[in-house]
Design a protein around this motif. Structure first.
Motif, PDB file in Angstrom:
ATOM      1  N   ILE A 109      33.946  26.919  20.732  1.00 11.53           N
ATOM      2  CA  ILE A 109      35.359  26.901  21.108  1.00 11.53           C
ATOM      3  C   ILE A 109      35.800  28.283  21.566  1.00 11.53           C
ATOM      4  N   LEU A 110      35.391  29.326  20.836  1.00  9.61           N
ATOM      5  CA  LEU A 110      35.754  30.687  21.225  1.00  9.61           C
ATOM      6  C   LEU A 110      35.092  31.088  22.543  1.00  9.61           C
ATOM      7  N   THR A 111      33.883  30.609  22.790  1.00 13.01           N
ATOM      8  CA  THR A 111      33.214  30.898  24.067  1.00 13.01           C
ATOM      9  C   THR A 111      33.990  30.303  25.228  1.00 13.01           C
ATOM     10  N   ILE A 112      34.416  29.054  25.096  1.00 11.51           N
ATOM     11  CA  ILE A 112      35.206  28.420  26.155  1.00 11.51           C
ATOM     12  C   ILE A 112      36.531  29.144  26.337  1.00 11.51           C
ATOM     13  N   LEU A 113      37.197  29.466  25.246  1.00 17.31           N
ATOM     14  CA  LEU A 113      38.476  30.180  25.312  1.00 17.31           C
ATOM     15  C   LEU A 113      38.311  31.534  25.983  1.00 17.31           C
ATOM     16  N   PHE A 114      37.292  32.294  25.585  1.00 18.18           N
ATOM     17  CA  PHE A 114      37.056  33.606  26.184  1.00 18.18           C
ATOM     18  C   PHE A 114      36.718  33.489  27.668  1.00 18.18           C
ATOM     19  N   THR A 115      35.945  32.461  28.033  1.00 18.63           N
ATOM     20  CA  THR A 115      35.585  32.258  29.440  1.00 18.63           C
ATOM     21  C   THR A 115      36.828  32.054  30.293  1.00 18.63           C
ATOM     22  N   PHE A 116      37.742  31.199  29.838  1.00 16.96           N
ATOM     23  CA  PHE A 116      38.962  30.968  30.610  1.00 16.96           C
ATOM     24  C   PHE A 116      39.888  32.181  30.600  1.00 16.96           C
ATOM     25  N   LEU A 117      39.948  32.907  29.490  1.00 22.86           N
ATOM     26  CA  LEU A 117      40.752  34.128  29.457  1.00 22.86           C
ATOM     27  C   LEU A 117      40.183  35.185  30.413  1.00 22.86           C
ATOM     28  N   ALA A 118      38.867  35.329  30.434  1.00 23.48           N
ATOM     29  CA  ALA A 118      38.241  36.293  31.348  1.00 23.48           C
ATOM     30  C   ALA A 118      38.483  35.890  32.799  1.00 23.48           C
ATOM     31  N   PHE A 119      38.355  34.597  33.085  1.00 19.30           N
ATOM     32  CA  PHE A 119      38.618  34.118  34.438  1.00 19.30           C
ATOM     33  C   PHE A 119      40.071  34.413  34.836  1.00 19.30           C
ATOM     34  N   GLY A 120      41.001  34.114  33.948  1.00 22.70           N
ATOM     35  CA  GLY A 120      42.413  34.374  34.238  1.00 22.70           C
ATOM     36  C   GLY A 120      42.696  35.851  34.456  1.00 22.70           C
ATOM     37  N   PHE A 121      42.059  36.703  33.667  1.00 18.35           N
ATOM     38  CA  PHE A 121      42.256  38.148  33.811  1.00 18.35           C
ATOM     39  C   PHE A 121      41.725  38.637  35.150  1.00 18.35           C
ATOM     40  N   VAL A 122      40.491  38.231  35.477  1.00 19.26           N
ATOM     41  CA  VAL A 122      39.893  38.650  36.751  1.00 19.26           C
ATOM     42  C   VAL A 122      40.724  38.141  37.925  1.00 19.26           C
ATOM     43  N   HIS A 123      41.165  36.911  37.851  1.00 15.10           N
ATOM     44  CA  HIS A 123      41.986  36.336  38.913  1.00 15.10           C
ATOM     45  C   HIS A 123      43.285  37.119  39.058  1.00 15.10           C
ATOM     46  N   SER A 124      43.941  37.431  37.954  1.00 11.48           N
ATOM     47  CA  SER A 124      45.213  38.160  38.001  1.00 11.48           C
ATOM     48  C   SER A 124      45.040  39.565  38.553  1.00 11.48           C
ATOM     49  N   VAL A 125      43.964  40.221  38.193  1.00  7.79           N
ATOM     50  CA  VAL A 125      43.727  41.582  38.685  1.00  7.79           C
ATOM     51  C   VAL A 125      43.451  41.560  40.189  1.00  7.79           C
ATOM     52  N   CYS A 126      42.640  40.606  40.641  1.00  7.68           N
ATOM     53  CA  CYS A 126      42.272  40.560  42.058  1.00  7.68           C
ATOM     54  C   CYS A 126      43.421  40.159  42.966  1.00  7.68           C
ATOM     55  N   VAL A 127      44.373  39.421  42.460  1.00  2.81           N
ATOM     56  CA  VAL A 127      45.457  38.919  43.297  1.00  2.81           C
ATOM     57  C   VAL A 127      46.610  39.934  43.410  1.00  2.81           C
ATOM     58  N   ARG A 128      46.592  40.984  42.615  1.00  2.00           N
ATOM     59  CA  ARG A 128      47.674  41.968  42.626  1.00  2.00           C
ATOM     60  C   ARG A 128      47.664  42.813  43.903  1.00  2.00           C
ATOM     61  N   ASP A 129      48.834  43.213  44.323  1.00  2.00           N
ATOM     62  CA  ASP A 129      48.932  44.087  45.497  1.00  2.00           C
ATOM     63  C   ASP A 129      48.297  45.442  45.227  1.00  2.00           C
ATOM     64  N   TYR A 130      48.343  45.883  43.973  1.00  2.00           N
ATOM     65  CA  TYR A 130      47.726  47.159  43.617  1.00  2.00           C
ATOM     66  C   TYR A 130      46.227  47.135  43.925  1.00  2.00           C
ATOM     67  N   THR A 131      45.561  46.038  43.573  1.00  2.00           N
ATOM     68  CA  THR A 131      44.123  45.924  43.828  1.00  2.00           C
ATOM     69  C   THR A 131      43.851  45.890  45.323  1.00  2.00           C
ATOM     70  N   LYS A 132      44.685  45.163  46.029  1.00  2.00           N
ATOM     71  CA  LYS A 132      44.537  45.109  47.485  1.00  2.00           C
ATOM     72  C   LYS A 132      44.717  46.507  48.100  1.00  2.00           C
TER      73      LYS A 132
END
Length: 80
Positions: free
Chosen positions: A7-30
């Motif tokens: 359960i923690l592996t699945i939770l961490f996987t989705f949290l990591a995906f959400g974090f990476v997605h949020s960082v990449c979509v920011r104007d700062y990263t662009k």
């Protein structure tokens, strides 16, 4: 009853995906990528590379989840 590690592996996987997605979509990263590679690179390739990267991260997340052992979420009564 439930395996906490899976359960923690699945939770961490989705949290990591959400974090990476949020960082990449920011104007700062662009802007950071534009400073490193140039504005023309961002205009030509950023969206394409972001899509490829998102696909790879999503595929990795699904692969991690698929490799986990199956377990029922709910076991109803026999008549159900």
């Amino acid at each position: 009853m439930y395996k906490t590690q899976e359960i923690l592996t699945i939770l961490f996987t989705f949290l990591a995906f959400g974090f990476v997605h949020s960082v990449c979509v920011r104007d700062y990263t662009k802007g950071f990528v534009a400073r490193l590679a140039g504005e023309n690179f961002v205009k030509a390739f950023y969206r394409f590379l972001y899509t490829l990267f998102s696909f790879a991260v999503t595929a990795a997340a699904f692969a991690i989840i698929v490799m986990l052992p199956d377990m029922p979420l709910y076991r109803g009564p026999l008549w159900f």
